[in-house]
Design a protein around this motif. Structure first.
Motif, PDB file in Angstrom:
ATOM      1  N   SER A  48      39.668  34.325  54.447  1.00 15.75           N
ATOM      2  CA  SER A  48      38.362  34.258  53.972  1.00 15.75           C
ATOM      3  C   SER A  48      38.432  34.141  52.196  1.00 15.75           C
ATOM      4  CB  SER A  48      37.538  35.500  54.103  1.00 15.75           C
ATOM      5  OG  SER A  48      38.413  36.849  53.870  1.00 15.75           O
ATOM      6  N   GLN A  88      34.297  30.455  42.852  1.00 15.36           N
ATOM      7  CA  GLN A  88      34.544  30.523  44.295  1.00 15.36           C
ATOM      8  C   GLN A  88      33.399  29.940  44.844  1.00 15.36           C
ATOM      9  OE1 GLN A  88      34.061  34.401  45.919  1.00 15.36           O
ATOM     10  NE2 GLN A  88      33.552  35.315  43.765  1.00 15.36           N
ATOM     11  N   ASP A  98      41.397  38.786  46.619  1.00 14.98           N
ATOM     12  CA  ASP A  98      42.135  40.067  46.501  1.00 14.98           C
ATOM     13  C   ASP A  98      43.589  39.876  46.201  1.00 14.98           C
ATOM     14  OD1 ASP A  98      39.855  41.783  47.015  1.00 14.98           O
ATOM     15  OD2 ASP A  98      40.255  41.995  49.208  1.00 14.98           O
ATOM     16  N   ARG A 104      37.169  36.201  50.103  1.00 11.06           N
ATOM     17  CA  ARG A 104      37.491  37.615  49.851  1.00 11.06           C
ATOM     18  C   ARG A 104      38.762  38.065  49.987  1.00 11.06           C
ATOM     19  NH1 ARG A 104      35.893  39.915  45.765  1.00 11.06           N
ATOM     20  NH2 ARG A 104      33.853  39.121  46.683  1.00 11.06           N
ATOM     21  N   ARG A 105      39.586  37.866  50.904  1.00 11.71           N
ATOM     22  CA  ARG A 105      40.970  37.931  51.133  1.00 11.71           C
ATOM     23  C   ARG A 105      41.850  37.540  50.002  1.00 11.71           C
ATOM     24  NH1 ARG A 105      44.225  38.031  56.655  1.00 11.71           N
ATOM     25  NH2 ARG A 105      46.013  38.847  56.139  1.00 11.71           N
TER      26      ARG A 105
END
Length: 237
Positions: free
Chosen positions: A155, A173, A161, A157-158
């Protein structure tokens, strides 16, 4: 004792044409990047993987562009992507089109790209979105062994991170191409969608140098007793 389960290695396709609707994916990525190429400056660009080599980068101001791949397909340099044969901080822009999806160790791959990037260098990541129609295909038993459903999908978000741990600033993004079988159009190149099949992250490497400063030591103060003794000694002289 149970025997270790053998994991079939993931192999990146040699071309977008080897992925169902792959040419549409490539066109959609090029539409998203065409506004960003003039903003990325430098001398050297790395295009990692076979899929990155086929992405059109003619609008980029970086003149020296090198395709790095594990085989001879559209490759200028044949090398392992986990051990790039380049010096530290020698690359200005690094394009990684779906490289993480087909990597057994995406963390190591990001660290290797970070090693060769200069300070304030650019990294471009594209990948498949697990929360999309392509992600649903990965959950289908008779499709999960085929392209592109056999690859790993991370994803947005991953991935963000992971980049934050390496001290990268995410410039944009994006999530787009909701229907994989639809031909992308130019007017759709600036729209943001949710649940699209493709992810795009553009980030810059930020470095905050720790410059040592000289410490100022204060002179030790004389005690009251010392001042009295000093004064008495001066009088006696």
């Amino acid at each position: 004792m149970k025997a270790a389960r053998s994991v079939k290695p993931m192999v990146m396709p040699d071309s977008w044409r080897n992925i169902p609707w792959g040419e549409y994916y490539r066109m959609a990525i090029e539409l998203r990047l065409q506004h960003w190429w003039p903003k990325m400056y430098g001398f050297h660009m790395l295009k990692l993987g076979q899929l990155s080599a086929e992405v059109d980068t003619t609008l980029s101001t970086v003149s020296h562009q090198v395709n790095v791949s594990t085989n001879a397909t559209n490759a200028d340099v044949i090398a392992s992507l986990n051990y790039l044969p380049f010096e530290n901080k020698s690359i200005d822009v690094c394009l990684m089109a779906h490289v993480l999806d087909y990597s057994a160790d995406p963390h190591w791959l990001l660290r290797e790209a970070d090693r060769v990037l200069v300070d304030d260098g650019w990294v471009i990541l594209t990948s498949f979105n697990p929360i999309s129609l392509v992600g649903l295909g990965k959950c289908t038993p008779f499709l999960r062994q085929k392209q592109p459903y056999c690859c790993r999908m991370f994803s947005l978000r991953r991935q963000i991170d992971w980049l934050s741990l390496l001290n990268y600033e995410v410039m944009t993004q994006q999530n787009f191409q909701i229907m994989p079988f639809s031909r992308p159009i130019k007017r759709d190149g600036s729209r943001y969608h949710t649940g699209g099949c493709l992810n795009l992250i553009i980030a810059r490497k930020r470095t905050f140098p720790l410059t040592p400063t000289t410490m100022k030591f204060a002179l030790p103060r004389l005690s009251v007793k010392g001042r009295v003794l000093g004064a008495t000694r001066n009088r006696s002289e």
